[in-house]
Design a protein around this motif. Sequence first.
Motif, short mmCIF file in Angstrom:
data_model
loop_
_atom_site.label_atom_id
_atom_site.label_comp_id
_atom_site.label_asym_id
_atom_site.label_seq_id
_atom_site.Cartn_x
_atom_site.Cartn_y
_atom_site.Cartn_z
N ASP A 50 -6.53 8.05 4.27
CA ASP A 50 -7.26 7.17 3.77
C ASP A 50 -7.01 6.55 2.59
OD1 ASP A 50 -8.89 7.36 6.15
OD2 ASP A 50 -10.48 8.70 5.44
N GLU A 51 -6.53 7.67 1.48
CA GLU A 51 -6.28 7.27 0.33
C GLU A 51 -4.89 6.48 0.07
OE1 GLU A 51 -7.62 11.71 -1.41
OE2 GLU A 51 -5.60 11.18 -1.59
N ASP A 52 -3.95 6.59 1.13
CA ASP A 52 -2.85 5.60 1.11
C ASP A 52 -3.52 4.26 1.36
OD1 ASP A 52 0.00 5.11 1.16
OD2 ASP A 52 -0.48 4.54 2.92
N ALA A 53 -4.13 4.01 2.47
CA ALA A 53 -4.76 2.90 2.89
C ALA A 53 -5.23 2.19 1.90
CB ALA A 53 -5.47 2.77 4.14
N GLU A 54 -6.30 2.85 0.94
CA GLU A 54 -6.98 2.40 -0.11
C GLU A 54 -6.03 1.94 -1.24
OE1 GLU A 54 -9.72 0.83 -0.37
OE2 GLU A 54 -10.02 0.88 -2.34
N ALA A 55 -5.11 2.72 -1.66
CA ALA A 55 -4.15 2.50 -2.57
C ALA A 55 -3.37 1.34 -2.37
CB ALA A 55 -3.27 3.46 -2.83
N ASN A 56 -2.99 1.17 -1.31
CA ASN A 56 -2.46 -0.02 -0.83
C ASN A 56 -3.04 -1.46 -0.81
OD1 ASN A 56 0.05 1.61 -0.46
ND2 ASN A 56 -0.42 1.54 1.66
N ARG A 57 -4.44 -1.28 -0.48
CA ARG A 57 -5.21 -2.50 -0.57
C ARG A 57 -5.39 -2.67 -2.18
NH1 ARG A 57 -9.73 -4.07 -2.12
NH2 ARG A 57 -10.54 -1.91 -2.77
#
Length: 369
Positions: A128-135
């Motif tokens: 989840d953190e990776d998806a959010e960081a990329n967003r």
Amino acid sequence: MEVQGVAYRSIWAIEEGKRVGIIDQTRLPHEFVEVELTAMNDAAIAIRDMWVRGAPLIGATAAYGMALAMSEDTSNDSLDHAYETLYATRPTAVNLRWALDDMKMLLQPAMQEDRVAIAWQRAREICDEDAEANRQLGAHGLRLIEEIAAKKPAGEPVNILTHCNAGWLATVDWGTATSAIYQAHNKGIKVHVWVDETRPRNQGAHLTAWELGEHGVPHTLIVDNVGGHLMQHGLVDLCIVGTDRTTASGDVCNKIGTYLKALAAHDNGVPFYVALPSSTIDWTIHDGIKEIPIEQRCGDEVAFITGQNAAGVVENVRICPQSTPVANYAFDVTPAKYVNGLMTERGVCAASAEGLASLFPERVMVPQP
Ligand code: MRU
């Protein structure tokens, strides 16, 4: 992101505590195949044989590999064995070490009976953190694309060149280099992407072209040596690439060939940006050329090429004499001086120790006396 209109991530828990789903990226673009990982060793094979690849996704898969290991056996031996097995899969992308350290730090002090739940929860959070960081990093990059779009003649797209696949398939979602591109496209800004095919494994042709196509982003596939020519003729407004490891002073290690694109961009005054979540920064090193281990892979990846024949059958064919010696360096390092900026989840900064320190002051290491 979407595949045939269905929202996908590149990795997901099918059943917490038991099974993890991935897309076998070695089969794209000709086949879309989902695979289940049910043991730590499956995760190690998936990373080593590049069913999953791309620095952030390697990290996320390693985290689930640790979780699967805990479901098999919660002992310290199992924890150490999983760490070592997963760590040995691929040497360059630092997200692997980052995710394994994160998981181990949490699991080691925990009671054995708690380890399964802790491991699966943390693996999910890492995704989840990776998806959010990329967003978020894409939202910062979007402003850059908007500025360029505002200066272009009406109706003309912003032409962006990218190398390899730093798209959602290389991450959990959004991608790194592609995140700003998807967000610009979603907002109605006209963008067009030059997709480097990226020999030897052709992640650009196989993966980036596929995922941009699935999302409806206009793009054109080019062979790796075209970028310089396009830049000389004003056909590239911006380069955005990903990275597998970036040093604390802003040197960027990325798929082989990135350095040559940065040189061409520098010579032609084309802005060259690198998009990365902070999990891709190796805060322990400063000199990318001397300190980053460059993976050398099997020569068959150079000597053979995979594609679909006229009958629709996927084939692997040799492109050189049988006796030709082959070298296969998978990554290169672009010195920070050729990078105009780093797009991170906390904003865009200069590719320098000072630039990174301005966004991540807590990570600056004070030299010990
Ligand atoms: O060898 P790979 O496919 O794992 O290489 C990773 C990449 O696709 C790139 O180098 C990418 O630009 C950085 S990962 C977001």
